[in-house]
Design an enzyme around this catalytic site. Structure first.
Site, PDB file in Angstrom:
ATOM      1  CG  HIS A  58      -2.049   0.894   1.202  1.00 57.45           C
ATOM      2  ND1 HIS A  58      -2.201   1.926   2.104  1.00 57.45           N
ATOM      3  CD2 HIS A  58      -3.108   0.977   0.358  1.00 57.45           C
ATOM      4  CE1 HIS A  58      -3.314   2.592   1.827  1.00 57.45           C
ATOM      5  NE2 HIS A  58      -3.880   2.041   0.780  1.00 57.45           N
ATOM      6  CE  LYS A  73      -3.913   6.565   2.892  1.00 60.77           C
ATOM      7  NZ  LYS A  73      -5.331   6.531   2.836  1.00 60.77           N
ATOM      8  CE  LYS A  85      -1.239   4.731  -1.622  1.00 59.14           C
ATOM      9  NZ  LYS A  85      -1.914   4.155  -0.469  1.00 59.14           N
ATOM     10  CG  HIS A 115      -6.753   8.748  -0.288  1.00 60.13           C
ATOM     11  ND1 HIS A 115      -5.402   8.582  -0.523  1.00 60.13           N
ATOM     12  CD2 HIS A 115      -7.312   7.526  -0.468  1.00 60.13           C
ATOM     13  CE1 HIS A 115      -5.162   7.325  -0.846  1.00 60.13           C
ATOM     14  NE2 HIS A 115      -6.291   6.655  -0.807  1.00 60.13           N
ATOM     15  CG  ASP A 164       2.431  18.725  21.933  1.00 60.41           C
ATOM     16  OD1 ASP A 164       1.199  18.902  22.036  1.00 60.41           O
ATOM     17  OD2 ASP A 164       3.102  18.095  22.775  1.00 60.41           O
ATOM     18  CG  ASP A 190      19.266  10.696 -10.507  1.00 62.47           C
ATOM     19  OD1 ASP A 190      19.177   9.582 -11.063  1.00 62.47           O
ATOM     20  OD2 ASP A 190      19.272  11.776 -11.134  1.00 62.47           O
TER      21      ASP A 190
END
Length: 385
Positions: free
Chosen positions: A110, A295, A112, A293, A300, A117
């Protein structure tokens, strides 16, 4: 990594809000690549965003850059039209768990992430899919609410290593990871003594089974003033729920922003968990202005995380995930402002009205949560608590 995270300092970080900004930065980086491009994603869609990224990958490979792509066997269609063109131009492609149940069980990648380089990397929650593509031919009115972080500096080496290990896992004849990557960590203080502190946190089912959950637990356990947490699927285990309630009870202003209207079962099951959170003083907002979508979380005003990990059983206990944790960087305040603005638009859960909901509604929520929990117990082999 119980008390430590692999923090490095002197990183240059940039928050990318929405897919449009992410894809612009990603394609630009690929077009300037001279040696190596690595990309891992759950969804690679055949739409405008997918075509732009695919074309950049092909251009890089055709000028001699080593290009490697990992896609998930369920998240990305095996009939993706770009695959043949990739092979023709020299793009190397491997699929994680090609079938629903494979040699890696039910787990998915899952993550991404992208690295160019070994100098610039991207980590976040944004798949290779157009902001307005709702799937199944549906076009959304507003872009997905999502984020990625562009990273330069020492943290990139950690992201490179994570991709390399995943690539090896998917090699023909793989029997097991030949080594364990040991990382030197620093104590996860909420006030960083150096500029640009960042840590890469990757979850897998071998050596880092609870890595993302532990990162959240450490930050929540040290929270003293304010927590802003946004996630589309909020069904964490008991440890994380307890950390949120304990923070609220010691006077921390805990704000929880939850996505709605994507999966009916979760829309019904998640509110069953509100009771103890509301009793402790957690402020809950349900967001359905558009598809949430992202997450993300901020603690603080000094600690933040952006990544692919939902706060549900699949992400925390089964799937391969990747987050970046940031300390004392402008990214933290930028992210907090985005969450705060979305929370202001959300529908607040009133504790009194929640307590007065009908018996039938309570039963439906209880039954949906119990069904979800039973299924996740089976899929995670009992690790979901």
């Amino acid at each position: 990594m119980s008390k430590y995270l692999p923090f490095s300092h002197d990183n240059q970080l940039a928050l990318l809000y929405l897919g449009e900004n992410y894809f612009t930065a990603l394609v630009d980086a690929i077009d300037n690549a001279t040696h190596d491009v690595a990309l891992e994603t759950y969804i690679f869609e055949a739409d405008e965003a997918g075509e732009n990224v695919s074309a950049a990958l092909r251009r890089a490979a055709e000028r001699g850059v080593k290009v490697r792509v990992i896609t998930d066997g369920v998240g990305t269609s095996r009939r993706l039209p770009y695959i043949e063109a990739w092979h023709g131009s020299g793009v190397m492609h491997r699929v994680y768990n090609p079938h629903l149940f494979g040699k890696f069980g039910f787990s998915r990648t899952h993550r991404k992430i992208a690295v160019v380089d070994h100098e610039v990397a991207f980590v976040g929650g944004i798949n290779i899919i157009d902001d307005y593509n709702g799937g199944g031919g549906l076009r959304m009115d507003d872009p997905r609410w999502d984020f990625a972080v562009q990273c330069r500096g020492p943290v990139v080496a950690e992201i490179v290593m994570a991709f390399h290990i995943q690539w090896l896992r998917l090699a023909p004849g793989y029997l097991g990871t030949p080594f364990r990557h040991r990382r030197r960590g620093q104590r996860a203080r909420l006030h960083a003594p150096y500029a640009g502190q960042a840590a890469f946190v990757a979850r897998d089912n071998l050596h880092n089974r609870r890595a993302v959950e532990k990162a959240y637990l450490m930050a929540l356990g040290r929270a003293r003033h304010e927590v802003w947490l946004a996630n589309p699927y909020f069904v964490p285990g008991r440890r994380l729920r307890r950390a949120l309630t304990q923070a609220a009870r010691r006077g921390v202003a805990v704000h929880l922003l939850i996505g709605r209207k994507e999966f009916r079962l979760l829309d019904t099951a998640v509110p069953w968990l509100y009771a103890k959170l509301l009793d402790a003083g957690v402020r809950i907002g349900e967001y359905d202005m558009r598809q949430l979508h992202g997450k993300v979380a901020v603690v603080d005003d000094v600690w933040a995380t952006v990544g692919s990990s939902n706060l549900d059983a699949l992400s925390l206990f089964l799937n391969h995930e990747a987050n970046v944790v940031v300390l004392d960087d402008p990214v933290v305040i930028q992210l907090r402002d985005h969450i705060r603005a979305a929370f202001a638009q959300a529908r607040r859960i009133d504790p009194a009205r929640y307590g007065e909901r009908s018996r039938w509604r309570r039963f439906r929520q209880w039954a949906a949560y119990r069904l979800y929990r039973l299924v996740m117990k089976v899929l995670t082999r009992g690790t979901y608590d």
